[in-house]
Design a protein around this motif. Structure first.
Motif, PDB file in Angstrom:
ATOM      1  N   ARG A 151      49.642  30.865  32.225  1.00  0.00           N
ATOM      2  CA  ARG A 151      49.875  32.205  32.765  1.00  0.00           C
ATOM      3  C   ARG A 151      50.889  32.076  33.883  1.00  0.00           C
ATOM      4  NH1 ARG A 151      44.724  36.236  33.095  1.00  0.00           N
ATOM      5  NH2 ARG A 151      44.653  36.472  30.846  1.00  0.00           N
ATOM      6  N   PHE A 152      51.828  32.998  33.880  1.00  0.00           N
ATOM      7  CA  PHE A 152      52.889  33.011  34.871  1.00  0.00           C
ATOM      8  C   PHE A 152      52.769  34.287  35.688  1.00  0.00           C
ATOM      9  CE2 PHE A 152      54.105  30.639  31.183  1.00  0.00           C
ATOM     10  CZ  PHE A 152      54.632  29.478  31.710  1.00  0.00           C
ATOM     11  N   VAL A 153      52.749  34.138  36.997  1.00  0.00           N
ATOM     12  CA  VAL A 153      52.696  35.277  37.904  1.00  0.00           C
ATOM     13  C   VAL A 153      54.001  35.282  38.680  1.00  0.00           C
ATOM     14  CG1 VAL A 153      51.493  36.384  39.813  1.00  0.00           C
ATOM     15  CG2 VAL A 153      50.189  35.094  38.105  1.00  0.00           C
ATOM     16  N   ILE A 154      54.767  36.350  38.509  1.00  0.00           N
ATOM     17  CA  ILE A 154      56.022  36.490  39.240  1.00  0.00           C
ATOM     18  C   ILE A 154      55.748  37.385  40.436  1.00  0.00           C
ATOM     19  CG2 ILE A 154      58.425  37.241  39.145  1.00  0.00           C
ATOM     20  CD1 ILE A 154      58.232  36.823  36.055  1.00  0.00           C
ATOM     21  N   LEU A 155      55.905  36.819  41.630  1.00  0.00           N
ATOM     22  CA  LEU A 155      55.670  37.552  42.867  1.00  0.00           C
ATOM     23  C   LEU A 155      56.995  37.765  43.590  1.00  0.00           C
ATOM     24  CD1 LEU A 155      52.596  35.684  44.384  1.00  0.00           C
ATOM     25  CD2 LEU A 155      52.608  37.924  43.308  1.00  0.00           C
ATOM     26  N   PRO A 156      57.311  39.015  43.936  1.00  0.00           N
ATOM     27  CA  PRO A 156      58.514  39.245  44.742  1.00  0.00           C
ATOM     28  C   PRO A 156      58.421  38.466  46.052  1.00  0.00           C
ATOM     29  CG  PRO A 156      57.615  41.309  43.927  1.00  0.00           C
ATOM     30  CD  PRO A 156      56.607  40.241  43.620  1.00  0.00           C
ATOM     31  N   GLY A 157      59.566  38.150  46.633  1.00  0.00           N
ATOM     32  CA  GLY A 157      59.620  37.335  47.840  1.00  0.00           C
ATOM     33  C   GLY A 157      58.692  37.794  48.944  1.00  0.00           C
ATOM     34  N   ASN A 158      58.611  39.136  49.173  1.00  0.00           N
ATOM     35  CA  ASN A 158      57.735  39.619  50.244  1.00  0.00           C
ATOM     36  C   ASN A 158      56.271  39.374  49.914  1.00  0.00           C
ATOM     37  OD1 ASN A 158      57.725  41.531  48.189  1.00  0.00           O
ATOM     38  ND2 ASN A 158      57.575  43.274  49.569  1.00  0.00           N
ATOM     39  N   ALA A 159      55.901  39.449  48.652  1.00  0.00           N
ATOM     40  CA  ALA A 159      54.517  39.195  48.246  1.00  0.00           C
ATOM     41  C   ALA A 159      54.209  37.702  48.289  1.00  0.00           C
ATOM     42  CB  ALA A 159      54.270  39.732  46.845  1.00  0.00           C
ATOM     43  N   ALA A 160      55.216  36.884  47.963  1.00  0.00           N
ATOM     44  CA  ALA A 160      55.010  35.438  47.966  1.00  0.00           C
ATOM     45  C   ALA A 160      54.683  34.938  49.363  1.00  0.00           C
ATOM     46  CB  ALA A 160      56.248  34.733  47.426  1.00  0.00           C
ATOM     47  N   ALA A 161      55.234  35.623  50.375  1.00  0.00           N
ATOM     48  CA  ALA A 161      54.979  35.222  51.755  1.00  0.00           C
ATOM     49  C   ALA A 161      53.649  35.771  52.272  1.00  0.00           C
ATOM     50  CB  ALA A 161      56.115  35.716  52.652  1.00  0.00           C
ATOM     51  N   ALA A 162      53.060  36.718  51.549  1.00  0.00           N
ATOM     52  CA  ALA A 162      51.808  37.338  51.985  1.00  0.00           C
ATOM     53  C   ALA A 162      50.680  36.317  51.959  1.00  0.00           C
ATOM     54  CB  ALA A 162      51.453  38.518  51.083  1.00  0.00           C
ATOM     55  N   LYS A 163      49.717  36.538  52.828  1.00  0.00           N
ATOM     56  CA  LYS A 163      48.556  35.649  52.868  1.00  0.00           C
ATOM     57  C   LYS A 163      47.563  36.096  51.801  1.00  0.00           C
ATOM     58  CE  LYS A 163      49.034  34.211  57.559  1.00  0.00           C
ATOM     59  NZ  LYS A 163      48.402  33.615  58.668  1.00  0.00           N
ATOM     60  N   MET A 164      47.508  35.328  50.742  1.00  0.00           N
ATOM     61  CA  MET A 164      46.527  35.547  49.681  1.00  0.00           C
ATOM     62  C   MET A 164      46.173  34.192  49.110  1.00  0.00           C
ATOM     63  SD  MET A 164      48.717  36.962  46.372  1.00  0.00           S
ATOM     64  CE  MET A 164      49.793  38.116  47.178  1.00  0.00           C
ATOM     65  N   ASP A 165      45.010  34.122  48.507  1.00  0.00           N
ATOM     66  CA  ASP A 165      44.556  32.874  47.906  1.00  0.00           C
ATOM     67  C   ASP A 165      45.272  32.695  46.576  1.00  0.00           C
ATOM     68  OD1 ASP A 165      43.279  30.644  46.979  1.00  0.00           O
ATOM     69  OD2 ASP A 165      41.293  31.573  46.823  1.00  0.00           O
ATOM     70  N   LYS A 166      46.385  31.985  46.575  1.00  0.00           N
ATOM     71  CA  LYS A 166      47.187  31.819  45.365  1.00  0.00           C
ATOM     72  C   LYS A 166      46.541  30.864  44.366  1.00  0.00           C
ATOM     73  CE  LYS A 166      51.463  33.077  47.668  1.00  0.00           C
ATOM     74  NZ  LYS A 166      51.136  33.147  49.069  1.00  0.00           N
ATOM     75  N   SER A 167      45.540  30.097  44.801  1.00  0.00           N
ATOM     76  CA  SER A 167      44.852  29.206  43.866  1.00  0.00           C
ATOM     77  C   SER A 167      43.905  29.978  42.961  1.00  0.00           C
ATOM     78  CB  SER A 167      44.082  28.124  44.623  1.00  0.00           C
ATOM     79  OG  SER A 167      43.008  28.690  45.352  1.00  0.00           O
ATOM     80  N   ASN A 168      43.575  31.211  43.324  1.00  0.00           N
ATOM     81  CA  ASN A 168      42.659  32.045  42.558  1.00  0.00           C
ATOM     82  C   ASN A 168      43.451  33.129  41.834  1.00  0.00           C
ATOM     83  OD1 ASN A 168      40.832  34.018  41.711  1.00  0.00           O
ATOM     84  ND2 ASN A 168      39.444  33.638  43.417  1.00  0.00           N
ATOM     85  N   ILE A 169      43.633  32.981  40.530  1.00  0.00           N
ATOM     86  CA  ILE A 169      44.462  33.923  39.780  1.00  0.00           C
ATOM     87  C   ILE A 169      43.897  35.344  39.818  1.00  0.00           C
ATOM     88  CG2 ILE A 169      43.400  33.528  37.518  1.00  0.00           C
ATOM     89  CD1 ILE A 169      46.307  33.714  36.358  1.00  0.00           C
ATOM     90  N   SER A 170      42.578  35.479  39.857  1.00  0.00           N
ATOM     91  CA  SER A 170      41.969  36.815  39.934  1.00  0.00           C
ATOM     92  C   SER A 170      42.345  37.504  41.240  1.00  0.00           C
ATOM     93  CB  SER A 170      40.452  36.727  39.814  1.00  0.00           C
ATOM     94  OG  SER A 170      40.092  36.193  38.571  1.00  0.00           O
ATOM     95  N   SER A 171      42.350  36.760  42.321  1.00  0.00           N
ATOM     96  CA  SER A 171      42.717  37.291  43.626  1.00  0.00           C
ATOM     97  C   SER A 171      44.184  37.717  43.644  1.00  0.00           C
ATOM     98  CB  SER A 171      42.452  36.241  44.703  1.00  0.00           C
ATOM     99  OG  SER A 171      42.928  36.667  45.944  1.00  0.00           O
ATOM    100  N   VAL A 172      45.048  36.899  43.083  1.00  0.00           N
ATOM    101  CA  VAL A 172      46.475  37.212  43.035  1.00  0.00           C
ATOM    102  C   VAL A 172      46.713  38.458  42.195  1.00  0.00           C
ATOM    103  CG1 VAL A 172      48.740  36.394  42.257  1.00  0.00           C
ATOM    104  CG2 VAL A 172      47.184  34.823  43.422  1.00  0.00           C
TER     105      VAL A 172
END
Length: 189
Positions: A151-172
């Motif tokens: 699964r590939f998640v494309i996050l815009p630059g501003n979202a990529a810098a956001a604090k979120m648990d990127k290890s959890n795909i459901s959270s992302v």
């Protein structure tokens, strides 16, 4: 006298702070967003039947997936591309709910022969996934190198810098407003 000067100074300060100057120039036009979409924009797509090719000279396996083959979503230079590898499905004790387990790569696996690692890299056009290791990978089992699901998640630059648990795909996915029904699914073959 000091009180008079303090009062007069306070009056002039408030007078000048409350003044309004001319309107500045208009800013640049941005890209149009999707109507009715609030929050962070991103996309998730899944590709199954991904096979890796062995490259003997480098002792690694490689596969390259071109974004335009799976999505029309443009990938910009400052976007993040998160790559998750499907591991397995888990059925809970009551037997009614099945959840898929997705692991964010890079990810390492440890075998008797040594260590194997799945490593992603991307450009604005494609994503490359490598299988590297610290031993001869030529005889690596096909269950590791063939018919994989990512699964590939494309996050815009501003979202990529956001604090979120990127290890959890459901959270992302929740953070970008994507549900399981929204995931674009395709086959690599």
């Amino acid at each position: 006298m000091k009180k008079s000067l303090l009062l007069l100074g306070t009056f002039f300060t408030l007078f000048f702070i409350s003044c309004e100057g001319p309107t500045g120039p208009a800013g640049f036009n941005g890209r149009d967003g999707e109507d009715g979409f609030d929050g962070i924009q991103g996309q998730v797509f899944e590709v199954e039947d991904v096979d890796f090719n062995y490259i003997a000279a480098d002792n690694l396996y490689e596969t390259v997936l071109t974004f335009e083959d799976f999505t029309s979503f443009p990938v910009e230079a400052n976007d993040a591309v998160l790559v998750y590898q499907y591991d397995r499905s888990i059925e809970f004790d009551n037997g009614s709910v099945v959840n898929d387990v997705w692991n964010l790569i890079p990810q390492s696996f440890f075998y008797d022969e040594g260590t194997v690692q799945f490593v992603p890299g991307h450009t604005t056009k494609d994503v490359e996934i490598l299988i590297t290791g610290n031993f001869d990978l030529s005889a690596l089992d096909a269950s590791i190198t063939q018919n994989q699901i990512f699964r590939f998640v494309i996050l815009p630059g501003n979202a990529a810098a956001a604090k979120m648990d990127k290890s959890n795909i459901s959270s992302v996915m929740s953070s970008i407003g994507v549900t399981e029904a929204d995931v674009l699914k395709a086959s690599f073959k």
